[in-house]
Design a protein around this motif. Structure first.
Motif, PDB file in Angstrom:
ATOM      1  N   GLY A 307       0.811  -1.229   0.000  1.00  0.00           N
ATOM      2  CA  GLY A 307       0.000   0.000   0.000  1.00  0.00           C
ATOM      3  C   GLY A 307       0.836   1.268   0.000  1.00  0.00           C
ATOM      4  O   GLY A 307       1.840   1.396  -0.725  1.00  0.00           O
ATOM      5  N   THR A 308       0.441   2.185   0.852  1.00  0.00           N
ATOM      6  CA  THR A 308       1.135   3.467   0.958  1.00  0.00           C
ATOM      7  C   THR A 308       2.604   3.271   1.327  1.00  0.00           C
ATOM      8  O   THR A 308       3.482   3.986   0.837  1.00  0.00           O
ATOM      9  CB  THR A 308       0.415   4.339   2.023  1.00  0.00           C
ATOM     10  N   SER A 309       2.881   2.290   2.172  1.00  0.00           N
ATOM     11  CA  SER A 309       4.264   2.045   2.579  1.00  0.00           C
ATOM     12  C   SER A 309       5.112   1.643   1.375  1.00  0.00           C
ATOM     13  O   SER A 309       6.297   1.943   1.296  1.00  0.00           O
ATOM     14  CB  SER A 309       4.322   0.946   3.648  1.00  0.00           C
ATOM     15  N   ILE A 352       8.946  -1.904   5.269  1.00  0.00           N
ATOM     16  CA  ILE A 352       8.295  -0.660   5.709  1.00  0.00           C
ATOM     17  C   ILE A 352       6.842  -0.985   6.054  1.00  0.00           C
ATOM     18  O   ILE A 352       6.126  -1.573   5.243  1.00  0.00           O
ATOM     19  CB  ILE A 352       8.325   0.423   4.601  1.00  0.00           C
ATOM     20  N   SER A 353       6.417  -0.600   7.247  1.00  0.00           N
ATOM     21  CA  SER A 353       5.026  -0.859   7.640  1.00  0.00           C
ATOM     22  C   SER A 353       4.617   0.102   8.740  1.00  0.00           C
ATOM     23  O   SER A 353       5.270   0.176   9.778  1.00  0.00           O
ATOM     24  CB  SER A 353       4.888  -2.297   8.135  1.00  0.00           C
ATOM     25  N   GLN A 354       3.536   0.817   8.500  1.00  0.00           N
ATOM     26  CA  GLN A 354       3.004   1.696   9.546  1.00  0.00           C
ATOM     27  C   GLN A 354       2.594   0.874  10.754  1.00  0.00           C
ATOM     28  O   GLN A 354       3.054   1.097  11.855  1.00  0.00           O
ATOM     29  CB  GLN A 354       1.804   2.487   8.980  1.00  0.00           C
ATOM     30  N   SER A 355       1.707  -0.093  10.516  1.00  0.00           N
ATOM     31  CA  SER A 355       1.134  -0.858  11.630  1.00  0.00           C
ATOM     32  C   SER A 355       2.131  -1.825  12.240  1.00  0.00           C
ATOM     33  O   SER A 355       2.042  -2.170  13.411  1.00  0.00           O
ATOM     34  CB  SER A 355      -0.074  -1.658  11.143  1.00  0.00           C
ATOM     35  N   GLY A 356       3.050  -2.297  11.396  1.00  0.00           N
ATOM     36  CA  GLY A 356       3.962  -3.340  11.861  1.00  0.00           C
ATOM     37  C   GLY A 356       3.274  -4.692  11.974  1.00  0.00           C
ATOM     38  O   GLY A 356       3.805  -5.623  12.583  1.00  0.00           O
ATOM     39  N   THR A 358       1.220  -6.009   9.057  1.00  0.00           N
ATOM     40  CA  THR A 358       0.739  -6.481   7.759  1.00  0.00           C
ATOM     41  C   THR A 358       1.255  -7.895   7.487  1.00  0.00           C
ATOM     42  O   THR A 358       2.467  -8.139   7.465  1.00  0.00           O
ATOM     43  CB  THR A 358       1.175  -5.503   6.657  1.00  0.00           C
ATOM     44  N   VAL A 404      -7.988   5.505   8.347  1.00  0.00           N
ATOM     45  CA  VAL A 404      -7.577   4.340   7.558  1.00  0.00           C
ATOM     46  C   VAL A 404      -6.635   4.740   6.425  1.00  0.00           C
ATOM     47  O   VAL A 404      -5.678   4.038   6.108  1.00  0.00           O
ATOM     48  CB  VAL A 404      -8.822   3.561   7.054  1.00  0.00           C
ATOM     49  N   GLN A 413       7.619   8.027   6.902  1.00  0.00           N
ATOM     50  CA  GLN A 413       8.425   6.970   6.246  1.00  0.00           C
ATOM     51  C   GLN A 413       9.423   7.593   5.266  1.00  0.00           C
ATOM     52  O   GLN A 413      10.595   7.211   5.231  1.00  0.00           O
ATOM     53  CB  GLN A 413       7.493   6.010   5.493  1.00  0.00           C
ATOM     54  N   GLU A 494      -9.112   5.617  -2.259  1.00  0.00           N
ATOM     55  CA  GLU A 494      -9.428   4.969  -0.975  1.00  0.00           C
ATOM     56  C   GLU A 494     -10.622   5.623  -0.284  1.00  0.00           C
ATOM     57  O   GLU A 494     -11.468   4.941   0.263  1.00  0.00           O
ATOM     58  CB  GLU A 494      -8.235   5.106  -0.010  1.00  0.00           C
ATOM     59  N   LYS A 609      -7.264  -0.794   8.305  1.00  0.00           N
ATOM     60  CA  LYS A 609      -5.951  -0.179   8.437  1.00  0.00           C
ATOM     61  C   LYS A 609      -4.837  -1.200   8.620  1.00  0.00           C
ATOM     62  O   LYS A 609      -3.726  -1.009   8.176  1.00  0.00           O
ATOM     63  CB  LYS A 609      -5.970   0.786   9.618  1.00  0.00           C
TER      64      LYS A 609
HETATM   65  C1  G6P Z   1      -3.714  -1.080   4.391  1.00  0.00           C
HETATM   66  C2  G6P Z   1      -3.901   0.358   4.816  1.00  0.00           C
HETATM   67  C3  G6P Z   1      -2.919   1.255   4.073  1.00  0.00           C
HETATM   68  C4  G6P Z   1      -1.493   0.764   4.314  1.00  0.00           C
HETATM   69  C5  G6P Z   1      -1.338  -0.701   3.953  1.00  0.00           C
HETATM   70  C6  G6P Z   1      -0.009  -1.250   4.439  1.00  0.00           C
HETATM   71  O1  G6P Z   1      -4.086  -1.238   3.065  1.00  0.00           O
HETATM   72  O2  G6P Z   1      -5.238   0.772   4.556  1.00  0.00           O
HETATM   73  O3  G6P Z   1      -3.047   2.577   4.543  1.00  0.00           O
HETATM   74  O4  G6P Z   1      -0.622   1.533   3.555  1.00  0.00           O
HETATM   75  O5  G6P Z   1      -2.354  -1.492   4.577  1.00  0.00           O
HETATM   76  O6  G6P Z   1      -0.007  -1.187   5.835  1.00  0.00           O
HETATM   77  P1  G6P Z   1       1.272  -1.056   6.742  1.00  0.00           P
HETATM   78  O7  G6P Z   1       0.719  -0.966   8.135  1.00  0.00           O
HETATM   79  O8  G6P Z   1       2.073  -2.292   6.530  1.00  0.00           O
HETATM   80  O9  G6P Z   1       1.998   0.164   6.340  1.00  0.00           O
END
Ligand code: G6P
Length: 614
Positions: A307-309, A352-356, A358, A404, A413, A494, A609
């Protein structure tokens, strides 16, 4: 995907659980449910299609008493989002209730076997198999709930974080995890359990992250116990969180997304703090210093993300190649993990991961480590599964992102990737004269430059009125800002459900140009950079075919102002960091168009998310 929460203590469990579900709703919002053990020995389960607000309305006249309970907010995988498929699921006898985040891959085999033993299934979910299986094991072996969970999980293939309660053991919750996150909060005479720390932080900052193949035994008034699935006691490592409740609230903004867009001057400040000094041209990243030899000897870097990452990764590729002179590849984690890649111990994989959390990114890391690669993480959520599964890394430190659609995490990032590129380049001595000075001074100015870009908010709100009802959008960019075009288009689709496509500007003539007419607006990202003249030609090509152009330009660009229909002026910034500033008007444009269309920007349909399923 899916959020689970559990509570055992002295407070009314329902209140804690509902609050927790609201905090976890970003993980899924197809249906919600709660199971409570009432003081008179009843197991009350309430669940409904829709959001947590719908669940609250549904529970208005119900008995929600009790100090023990579990709850769930769902992102549907198996079975449509309806009342029956909503969690908690309960066993044949009605004595056990269970919530689950993850996917059970062999659920069909297990279901058939249980049906042969006389079990009746009510839902179409994979989850129901778990609760039926646990009860079956418990009854056939006449064992405790813990032993039944332990034995049952041995039969399960897939990913899970679960919480189970038993009407016959009302002072206990059992939690277990494999490949899906589970955090336990330790309070005074109360214990919490959740998919992440956000439902917990209001009550305690002491948490334990459960590891894969561990089972937590949470008993009222007793210390937490953790065992492995092969029945050995596990270590209890209590961590202290630094998150605050105010970070989880809207702070006066109508939506989390808008709050998070406007927070960026501060989040970028937090991201560079301690890494770029107030003077000088060096960057200090402990992860790079501690693994100096790995970076010095690296043959290749592979960035994996989703995704965005992944878009941030594309910018990272240019930054690292340009500044540190190491070849970089960028892969979707979901493709990389099944691509049988050739990896050696001279490769560095950057995840790279926002949530950590995925699932695909986590699996890609595990595979890369098995092949001997060194894995470096760029995560936001401290203590997340990816942060813990990597060899080393750098947190982006932008605080919890709840909307989200990712905004502040993306700019964080890119900022970390620019620091990483410089830190590696400085180590290798590959940084061209003047570049370190240019990047570090731009990094220091970034918060202020973002503030200036945010002043576009009102004009973008007005502009969005013109484009609210178009059906398609094209986003074009070049160089560092080709990924910005992809990200701008992703943001719009989105949250506004308008189809949008991002493209390298010069590639437009190999296809998308056929789409251009007066009904297709094109957003062109054209700050002053090396390719400025070229992108002006691309704008002319769109205009010559009757398309309208919204151009993101550097302040004072009169050439583009004369050709484009609308311009959004951003302050001057060093080219490698321009994607950070460019993303501000693109985020605002997507936000305002979606709001004008009446969309729920914080919870767009079908999305979640944290994507913890494949
Ligand atoms: C989902 C979220 C996106 C995000 C992607 C990867 O699709 O809606 O916003 O970019 O997952 O998530 P991560 O937590 O790994 O960056």
């Amino acid at each position: 995907m899916c959020g689970i929460v559990g509570y055992i203590g002295e407070q009314p469990a329902y209140d804690v659980l509902i609050k927790g579900l609201h905090r976890l709703e970003y993980r899924g919002y197809d249906s919600a449910g709660v199971a409570l053990l009432s003081p008179d020995g009843e197991l009350n389960i309430y669940k409904t299609r829709g959001k947590v607000d719908d669940l609250e309305r549904f529970c208005e006249s119900k008995d929600v008493s009790g100090n023990v309970g579990i709850a769930h907010t769902r992102w549907a995988t198996h079975g449509e989002p309806n009342d029956v498929n909503a969690h908690p699921h309960f066993s044949c006898s009605g004595r056990l209730a269970l919530v689950h985040n993850g996917t059970i891959e062999n659920y069909n085999v297990l279901k058939t076997a249980l049906e042969l033993q006389g079990c009746t299934f009510r839902s179409e979910t994979d989850t129901e198999v778990l609760v039926q299986l646990i009860e079956y094991v418990k009854e056939t072996n006449d064992c405790s709930l813990v032993d039944a969970v332990r034995e049952a999980l041995k039969e399960v293939i897939g990913a899970y974080a679960i919480a189970v309660i038993d009407v016959n053991d009302p002072d206990m919750i059992i939690g277990a995890r494999k490949s899906s996150p589970l955090v336990i909060g330790i309070g005074d005479n109360e214990t919490f359990l959740a998919s992440d720390a956000t439902p917990i932080i209001e009550f305690t900052n002491k948490v334990v992250y459960l590891n894969d193949d561990e089972i937590a035994i949470i008993k009222k008034g007793q210390p937490l116990q953790i065992i492995s699935t092969d029945n050995r006691p596990a270590e209890i490592d209590i961590k202290t969180l630094r998150m605050s409740v105010s970070q989880l609230e809207k702070g006066g903004y109508p939506h989390f997304m808008l709050k998070e867009i406007f927070e960026q001057p501060r989040t970028i400040h937090d991201c560079i703090r301690g890494r770029v000094g107030s003077k000088g041209a060096t960057v200090t990243l402990s992860g790079v210093i501690e693994n100096k030899d790995r970076f010095l000897n690296a043959h290749r870097i592979i960035i994996v993300a989703c995704g965005t990452s992944w878009h941030a990764g594309l910018i990272g590729k240019r930054l690292i190649q340009e500044i540190a002179r190491i070849p970089v590849e960028v892969e979707y984690a979901s493709e990389f993990r099944y691509s049988n890649p050739v990896l050696t111990d001279r490769d560095i994989v950057i995840a790279i991961s926002q949530s950590g959390e995925t699932a695909d990114t986590l699996a890609a890391i595990q595979m890369a480590r098995k092949c001997g690669a060194f894995v470096y993480g760029i995560c936001n959520v401290v203590g997340s599964s990816i942060a813990r599964a990597t060899d080393s890394g750098t947190y982006i430190h932008v605080g919890p992102e709840i909307g989200v659609a990712s905004t502040k995490a993306f700019t964080g990032q890119v900022t970390v990737l620019s620091m990483l590129a410089l830190a590696i380049g400085q180590l290798k001595g590959s940084v061209k004269p003047g570049v370190a000075e240019e990047i570090t001074s731009s990094l220091r100015r970034l918060p202020d430059l973002i503030k200036q870009a945010l002043k576009l908010n009102e004009s973008i709100e007005q502009l969005s009125g013109i484009y609210t009802y178009v059906h398609n959008f094209l986003y074009l960019g070049r160089g560092f800002n080709y990924p910005s075009a992809l990200e701008g288009a992703l943001k719009l689709k989105e949250i506004s459900y308008i189809h949008a496509e991002g493209y390298p500007a010069a590639e437009m003539k190999h296809g998308p140009i056929a789409l251009i007419d007066h009904e297709l607006p094109t957003v062109v990202i054209a700050p002053n950079d090396e390719l400025h003249e070229k992108i002006i030609s691309n704008i002319q090509q769109v205009k010559a075919r009757g398309g309208s152009v919204i151009a993101v330009v550097t302040k004072g660009d009169t050439t583009i102002a004369d050709i484009a229909d609308h311009i959004l002026e951003i302050p001057e910034v060093a080219e490698p960091l321009s994607p950070v500033i460019v993303s501000i008007p693109l985020q605002l444009l997507a936000y305002h168009i979606a709001i004008k269309k009446g969309c729920n920007v914080d919870m767009p349909r079908n999305l979640a998310k944290s994507v913890t399923v494949e």
